[in-house]
Design a protein around this motif. Sequence first.
Motif, PDB file in Angstrom:
ATOM      1  N   GLN A   1     -56.435  75.175  23.558  1.00 23.61           N
ATOM      2  CA  GLN A   1     -57.168  73.914  23.688  1.00 23.61           C
ATOM      3  C   GLN A   1     -58.640  74.167  23.984  1.00 23.61           C
ATOM      4  N   GLN A   2     -58.905  75.073  24.904  1.00 22.76           N
ATOM      5  CA  GLN A   2     -60.300  75.345  25.265  1.00 22.76           C
ATOM      6  C   GLN A   2     -61.027  76.053  24.118  1.00 22.76           C
ATOM      7  N   ARG A   3     -60.370  76.992  23.470  1.00 17.35           N
ATOM      8  CA  ARG A   3     -60.974  77.702  22.334  1.00 17.35           C
ATOM      9  C   ARG A   3     -61.325  76.710  21.233  1.00 17.35           C
ATOM     10  N   ASP A   4     -60.393  75.820  20.916  1.00 18.01           N
ATOM     11  CA  ASP A   4     -60.640  74.810  19.889  1.00 18.01           C
ATOM     12  C   ASP A   4     -61.770  73.862  20.305  1.00 18.01           C
ATOM     13  N   ALA A   5     -61.764  73.466  21.571  1.00 21.91           N
ATOM     14  CA  ALA A   5     -62.797  72.553  22.064  1.00 21.91           C
ATOM     15  C   ALA A   5     -64.188  73.166  21.967  1.00 21.91           C
ATOM     16  N   LEU A   6     -64.266  74.481  22.131  1.00 23.08           N
ATOM     17  CA  LEU A   6     -65.549  75.169  22.053  1.00 23.08           C
ATOM     18  C   LEU A   6     -65.909  75.566  20.624  1.00 23.08           C
ATOM     19  N   GLY A   7     -64.972  75.384  19.701  1.00 23.93           N
ATOM     20  CA  GLY A   7     -65.243  75.764  18.315  1.00 23.93           C
ATOM     21  C   GLY A   7     -65.268  77.264  18.101  1.00 23.93           C
TER      22      GLY A   7
ATOM     23  N   LYS B   1     -45.875  83.825  23.334  1.00 20.35           N
ATOM     24  CA  LYS B   1     -44.896  84.852  22.956  1.00 20.35           C
ATOM     25  C   LYS B   1     -45.082  86.139  23.746  1.00 20.35           C
ATOM     26  N   VAL B   2     -46.328  86.401  24.179  1.00 20.86           N
ATOM     27  CA  VAL B   2     -46.619  87.616  24.937  1.00 20.86           C
ATOM     28  C   VAL B   2     -47.482  87.270  26.140  1.00 20.86           C
ATOM     29  N   GLY B   3     -47.440  88.125  27.132  1.00 26.83           N
ATOM     30  CA  GLY B   3     -48.331  88.011  28.274  1.00 26.83           C
ATOM     31  C   GLY B   3     -49.594  88.805  28.004  1.00 26.83           C
ATOM     32  N   MET B   4     -50.411  88.962  29.017  1.00 30.90           N
ATOM     33  CA  MET B   4     -51.648  89.721  28.843  1.00 30.90           C
ATOM     34  C   MET B   4     -52.006  90.416  30.138  1.00 30.90           C
ATOM     35  N   SER B   5     -52.818  91.445  30.007  1.00 31.01           N
ATOM     36  CA  SER B   5     -53.273  92.174  31.188  1.00 31.01           C
ATOM     37  C   SER B   5     -54.319  91.337  31.933  1.00 31.01           C
ATOM     38  N   ILE B   6     -54.581  91.739  33.142  1.00 30.91           N
ATOM     39  CA  ILE B   6     -55.620  91.058  33.919  1.00 30.91           C
ATOM     40  C   ILE B   6     -56.967  91.204  33.225  1.00 30.91           C
ATOM     41  N   GLU B   7     -57.228  92.384  32.658  1.00 31.19           N
ATOM     42  CA  GLU B   7     -58.494  92.603  31.946  1.00 31.19           C
ATOM     43  C   GLU B   7     -58.633  91.632  30.775  1.00 31.19           C
ATOM     44  N   THR B   8     -57.557  91.445  30.018  1.00 30.13           N
ATOM     45  CA  THR B   8     -57.587  90.514  28.887  1.00 30.13           C
ATOM     46  C   THR B   8     -57.775  89.086  29.384  1.00 30.13           C
ATOM     47  N   LEU B   9     -57.074  88.713  30.437  1.00 26.10           N
ATOM     48  CA  LEU B   9     -57.217  87.379  31.016  1.00 26.10           C
ATOM     49  C   LEU B   9     -58.664  87.126  31.427  1.00 26.10           C
ATOM     50  N   LEU B  10     -59.281  88.082  32.107  1.00 26.82           N
ATOM     51  CA  LEU B  10     -60.661  87.915  32.559  1.00 26.82           C
ATOM     52  C   LEU B  10     -61.633  87.835  31.385  1.00 26.82           C
ATOM     53  N   SER B  11     -61.376  88.605  30.354  1.00 29.82           N
ATOM     54  CA  SER B  11     -62.229  88.574  29.167  1.00 29.82           C
ATOM     55  C   SER B  11     -62.121  87.224  28.456  1.00 29.82           C
ATOM     56  N   ILE B  12     -60.904  86.698  28.360  1.00 26.09           N
ATOM     57  CA  ILE B  12     -60.706  85.374  27.754  1.00 26.09           C
ATOM     58  C   ILE B  12     -61.410  84.308  28.600  1.00 26.09           C
ATOM     59  N   CYS B  13     -61.280  84.395  29.911  1.00 28.46           N
ATOM     60  CA  CYS B  13     -61.945  83.442  30.795  1.00 28.46           C
ATOM     61  C   CYS B  13     -63.455  83.493  30.614  1.00 28.46           C
ATOM     62  N   ASP B  14     -63.996  84.682  30.477  1.00 31.01           N
ATOM     63  CA  ASP B  14     -65.435  84.841  30.252  1.00 31.01           C
ATOM     64  C   ASP B  14     -65.858  84.134  28.968  1.00 31.01           C
ATOM     65  N   LEU B  15     -65.136  84.371  27.897  1.00 35.70           N
ATOM     66  CA  LEU B  15     -65.464  83.768  26.608  1.00 35.70           C
ATOM     67  C   LEU B  15     -65.334  82.247  26.647  1.00 35.70           C
ATOM     68  N   LEU B  16     -64.291  81.753  27.279  1.00 36.99           N
ATOM     69  CA  LEU B  16     -64.001  80.314  27.272  1.00 36.99           C
ATOM     70  C   LEU B  16     -64.633  79.562  28.434  1.00 36.99           C
ATOM     71  N   LYS B  17     -65.410  80.269  29.251  1.00 35.66           N
ATOM     72  CA  LYS B  17     -66.111  79.648  30.385  1.00 35.66           C
ATOM     73  C   LYS B  17     -65.131  78.966  31.341  1.00 35.66           C
TER      74      LYS B  17
ATOM     75  N   LYS C   1     -60.813  72.410  30.306  1.00 39.89           N
ATOM     76  CA  LYS C   1     -61.281  72.426  31.675  1.00 39.89           C
ATOM     77  C   LYS C   1     -62.784  72.643  31.736  1.00 39.89           C
ATOM     78  N   ASN C   2     -63.333  72.322  32.905  1.00 38.77           N
ATOM     79  CA  ASN C   2     -64.704  72.654  33.220  1.00 38.77           C
ATOM     80  C   ASN C   2     -65.662  72.090  32.180  1.00 38.77           C
ATOM     81  N   GLU C   3     -65.876  70.786  32.213  1.00 36.01           N
ATOM     82  CA  GLU C   3     -66.693  70.132  31.184  1.00 36.01           C
ATOM     83  C   GLU C   3     -68.114  70.664  31.128  1.00 36.01           C
ATOM     84  N   THR C   4     -68.695  71.001  32.278  1.00 38.53           N
ATOM     85  CA  THR C   4     -70.051  71.553  32.268  1.00 38.53           C
ATOM     86  C   THR C   4     -70.071  72.875  31.522  1.00 38.53           C
ATOM     87  N   GLY C   5     -69.102  73.725  31.812  1.00 39.35           N
ATOM     88  CA  GLY C   5     -69.005  74.998  31.098  1.00 39.35           C
ATOM     89  C   GLY C   5     -68.768  74.796  29.612  1.00 39.35           C
TER      90      GLY C   5
END
Length: 109
Positions: free
Chosen positions: A14-20, A44-60, A76-80
């Motif tokens: 949802q956030q990735r799509d919202a950010l285009g 279908k799969v989980g992710m490492s903490i490093e991957t989670l943090l990287s995704i969070c960085d990209l998606l603000k 989430k985070n409309e300002t971001g």
Amino acid sequence: MIYNKEKVGKRIRQQRDALGISRERMAEHIGRVPRFCGDIERGKVGMSIETLLSICDLLKLTPNDLLIDSDEDTPKNETGLVLAALANCTDKQRQDAVALLKLFLKAIK
């Protein structure tokens, strides 16, 4: 607290799509292939903490935005979200967006 991969994946998409942001761009950002990103988004799969943090960085987002259930499943985070969308624009597009925002804010006063 239970880690629900499906809900986390849905929030990511949802956030990735919202950010285009394309799945390919996300994959490049986290150093994975697009299929892996799709598997994360489908839960279908989980992710490492490093991957989670990287995704969070990209998606603000913060990790909490992705991991903790809220009453609504909206980006989430409309300002971001706004800042990230502007970051993907050219200088001209950013100037136009700021001009539109100023007009809008003036009109609703």
